[in-house]
Scaffold this motif. Structure first.
Motif, PDB file in Angstrom:
ATOM      1  N   GLU A 175       0.834  -1.206   0.000  1.00  0.00           N
ATOM      2  CA  GLU A 175       0.000   0.000   0.000  1.00  0.00           C
ATOM      3  C   GLU A 175       0.869   1.258   0.000  1.00  0.00           C
ATOM      4  N   ARG A 176       1.884   1.279   0.832  1.00  0.00           N
ATOM      5  CA  ARG A 176       2.763   2.457   0.887  1.00  0.00           C
ATOM      6  C   ARG A 176       3.528   2.636  -0.420  1.00  0.00           C
ATOM      7  N   ALA A 177       3.859   1.529  -1.066  1.00  0.00           N
ATOM      8  CA  ALA A 177       4.645   1.605  -2.304  1.00  0.00           C
ATOM      9  C   ALA A 177       3.870   2.255  -3.443  1.00  0.00           C
ATOM     10  N   THR A 178       2.562   2.348  -3.332  1.00  0.00           N
ATOM     11  CA  THR A 178       1.789   3.031  -4.374  1.00  0.00           C
ATOM     12  C   THR A 178       1.928   4.540  -4.267  1.00  0.00           C
ATOM     13  N   ALA A 179       2.248   5.037  -3.072  1.00  0.00           N
ATOM     14  CA  ALA A 179       2.321   6.485  -2.857  1.00  0.00           C
ATOM     15  C   ALA A 179       3.739   6.999  -2.679  1.00  0.00           C
ATOM     16  N   TYR A 180       4.680   6.106  -2.369  1.00  0.00           N
ATOM     17  CA  TYR A 180       6.020   6.541  -2.004  1.00  0.00           C
ATOM     18  C   TYR A 180       7.108   5.768  -2.750  1.00  0.00           C
ATOM     19  N   LEU A 181       8.241   6.448  -2.919  1.00  0.00           N
ATOM     20  CA  LEU A 181       9.480   5.811  -3.342  1.00  0.00           C
ATOM     21  C   LEU A 181      10.248   5.415  -2.088  1.00  0.00           C
ATOM     22  N   TYR A 182      10.792   4.209  -2.084  1.00  0.00           N
ATOM     23  CA  TYR A 182      11.535   3.703  -0.923  1.00  0.00           C
ATOM     24  C   TYR A 182      13.034   3.892  -1.120  1.00  0.00           C
ATOM     25  N   SER A 183      13.700   4.363  -0.068  1.00  0.00           N
ATOM     26  CA  SER A 183      15.161   4.425  -0.099  1.00  0.00           C
ATOM     27  C   SER A 183      15.735   3.027   0.068  1.00  0.00           C
ATOM     28  N   GLU A 184      17.063   2.941   0.002  1.00  0.00           N
ATOM     29  CA  GLU A 184      17.733   1.735   0.458  1.00  0.00           C
ATOM     30  C   GLU A 184      17.510   1.596   1.970  1.00  0.00           C
ATOM     31  N   PRO A 185      17.626   0.396   2.544  1.00  0.00           N
ATOM     32  CA  PRO A 185      17.340   0.226   3.978  1.00  0.00           C
ATOM     33  C   PRO A 185      18.182   1.144   4.854  1.00  0.00           C
ATOM     34  N   VAL A 186      17.499   1.832   5.771  1.00  0.00           N
ATOM     35  CA  VAL A 186      18.163   2.732   6.712  1.00  0.00           C
ATOM     36  C   VAL A 186      18.434   2.017   8.035  1.00  0.00           C
ATOM     37  N   LEU A 187      17.543   1.115   8.417  1.00  0.00           N
ATOM     38  CA  LEU A 187      17.599   0.494   9.741  1.00  0.00           C
ATOM     39  C   LEU A 187      17.173  -0.957   9.659  1.00  0.00           C
ATOM     40  N   SER A 188      17.850  -1.813  10.407  1.00  0.00           N
ATOM     41  CA  SER A 188      17.412  -3.193  10.598  1.00  0.00           C
ATOM     42  C   SER A 188      16.814  -3.316  11.994  1.00  0.00           C
ATOM     43  N   GLU A 189      15.539  -3.662  12.060  1.00  0.00           N
ATOM     44  CA  GLU A 189      14.853  -3.827  13.339  1.00  0.00           C
ATOM     45  C   GLU A 189      14.899  -5.299  13.739  1.00  0.00           C
ATOM     46  N   ARG A 190      15.230  -5.532  14.993  1.00  0.00           N
ATOM     47  CA  ARG A 190      15.343  -6.905  15.502  1.00  0.00           C
ATOM     48  C   ARG A 190      14.291  -7.120  16.593  1.00  0.00           C
ATOM     49  N   PRO A 196      17.382 -14.695  23.005  1.00  0.00           N
ATOM     50  CA  PRO A 196      18.318 -14.266  21.951  1.00  0.00           C
ATOM     51  C   PRO A 196      17.856 -14.556  20.526  1.00  0.00           C
ATOM     52  N   LYS A 197      16.956 -15.516  20.357  1.00  0.00           N
ATOM     53  CA  LYS A 197      16.509 -15.827  18.996  1.00  0.00           C
ATOM     54  C   LYS A 197      15.537 -14.749  18.521  1.00  0.00           C
ATOM     55  N   PRO A 198      15.785 -14.108  17.386  1.00  0.00           N
ATOM     56  CA  PRO A 198      14.850 -13.092  16.897  1.00  0.00           C
ATOM     57  C   PRO A 198      13.587 -13.715  16.318  1.00  0.00           C
ATOM     58  N   LEU A 199      12.465 -13.103  16.613  1.00  0.00           N
ATOM     59  CA  LEU A 199      11.204 -13.498  15.976  1.00  0.00           C
ATOM     60  C   LEU A 199      11.153 -12.955  14.555  1.00  0.00           C
ATOM     61  N   LEU A 200      11.683 -11.761  14.382  1.00  0.00           N
ATOM     62  CA  LEU A 200      11.532 -11.068  13.111  1.00  0.00           C
ATOM     63  C   LEU A 200      12.649 -10.049  12.957  1.00  0.00           C
ATOM     64  N   ILE A 201      13.207  -9.960  11.756  1.00  0.00           N
ATOM     65  CA  ILE A 201      14.154  -8.883  11.429  1.00  0.00           C
ATOM     66  C   ILE A 201      13.571  -8.103  10.260  1.00  0.00           C
ATOM     67  N   ASN A 202      13.267  -6.854  10.518  1.00  0.00           N
ATOM     68  CA  ASN A 202      12.629  -5.998   9.515  1.00  0.00           C
ATOM     69  C   ASN A 202      13.590  -4.932   9.036  1.00  0.00           C
ATOM     70  N   LYS A 203      13.379  -4.470   7.835  1.00  0.00           N
ATOM     71  CA  LYS A 203      14.099  -3.318   7.300  1.00  0.00           C
ATOM     72  C   LYS A 203      13.168  -2.113   7.325  1.00  0.00           C
ATOM     73  N   SER A 204      13.732  -0.955   7.646  1.00  0.00           N
ATOM     74  CA  SER A 204      12.964   0.288   7.599  1.00  0.00           C
ATOM     75  C   SER A 204      13.617   1.255   6.623  1.00  0.00           C
ATOM     76  N   PHE A 205      12.797   2.127   6.044  1.00  0.00           N
ATOM     77  CA  PHE A 205      13.225   2.942   4.916  1.00  0.00           C
ATOM     78  C   PHE A 205      12.784   4.397   5.088  1.00  0.00           C
ATOM     79  N   LEU A 206      13.485   5.287   4.404  1.00  0.00           N
ATOM     80  CA  LEU A 206      13.051   6.669   4.251  1.00  0.00           C
ATOM     81  C   LEU A 206      12.135   6.722   3.033  1.00  0.00           C
TER      82      LEU A 206
END
Length: 272
Positions: A105-120, A214-224
């Motif tokens: 949904e966001r990709a229809t309105a926005y251009l995504y940068s390269e990943p800025v942050l990795s969320e753990r 210590p085991k991650p449930l999810l690793i997400n990328k965040s973008f500008l």
């Protein structure tokens, strides 16, 4: 005399022409040089990554500001509720908004940068109560805490929909930690840095009560995100991506998050 005067007039005309060409060249900025430009970015409160009250306005704001500074662009952040930051930027009130996970949904309105942050995202649990997991099946029968409207990944969401475990959702991380300490939930998932920041600065009495697996449930990328309906977005996106890549290649990017681990973005204590 006439010859000397004619030569002098020719020289003056040539000098005037050179000055005009020089000034015209300076007046037209190129994509490689966007000197003396100031842009406005929106962001939501998400300490320690983004917050109006933290040094440098948080580690991610610091990183983004310094990346643009390499291109001669000054960044000012305005902090807003997340939904307003999103919609105001989509309507071109801001040049970009920080930072967001990917969605179609966001990709229809926005251009995504390269990943800025990795969320753990990891599971937090009460130290006095046993908790271990290696796969989603290990969560069977548990009551897990969660945030309102959060998705914790397709596999997790599928197991939740099938009734493998239950989830009780509340509005913020602090509430989940309080419920965890009281034994009202068995565990809950939160971004690791966000979780420990909340414990240390909002619930210091629980720092020695809570642990994380210590085991991650999810690793997400965040973008500008840059609004597609702005004529400047593609140029700003390309500039940002170019310098972000340089930061990652030369080690500067990693230094910001090392600073986060070392306490560089802790709230400043006001002296009495």
């Amino acid at each position: 005399m006439r010859t000397a005067k004619r030569l002098r007039n020719i020289c003056n005309a040539s000098l005037l022409l050179l000055l005009c060409v020089s000034n015209a060249t300076k007046a037209v900025p190129t994509a490689q040089s966007i000197d003396s430009t100031t842009i406005q970015l929106s962001a939501g409160e998400w300490p320690p990554f983004l917050s109006e009250s933290l040094p440098y306005q948080g580690v991610v704001a610091h990183l983004i500001r310094d990346i643009f500074a390499e291109a001669g662009i000054t960044v000012n952040f305005t902090f807003l509720p997340w939904s307003r930051a999103y919609h105001d930027t989509e309507n071109n009130k801001y040049a970009a908004t920080a930072v967001w996970m990917f969605s179609d949904e966001r990709a229809t309105a926005y251009l995504y940068s390269e990943p800025v942050l990795s969320e753990r995202f990891v599971f937090f649990y009460q130290k006095q109560r046993h908790f271990d997991w290696q796969n989603i099946a290990d969560l069977k029968g548990l009551l897990l805490g969660g945030g309102l409207g959060y998705s914790y990944g397709p596999e997790f969401d599928k197991a939740l929909a099938e009734g493998s475990f239950e989830m009780s959702r509340v509005g913020n991380t602090e509430q989940n930690f309080r419920r965890l300490a009281l034994g009202r939930i068995d565990a809950f998932a939160e971004e690791q840095s966000v979780g420990y920041f909340t414990l240390k600065h909002q619930l210091p009495e629980l720092v020695n009560v809570i642990n994380h697996h210590p085991k991650p449930l999810l690793i997400n990328k965040s973008f500008l995100l840059f609004p597609k309906n702005s004529s400047e977005s593609e140029k700003l996106l390309n500039t940002f991506n170019q310098y972000l890549l340089q930061f990652k290649q030369n080690g500067r990017y990693q230094a910001y998050f090392k600073g986060l681990e070392q306490g560089d973005y802790l709230p400043q204590v006001k002296l009495q």
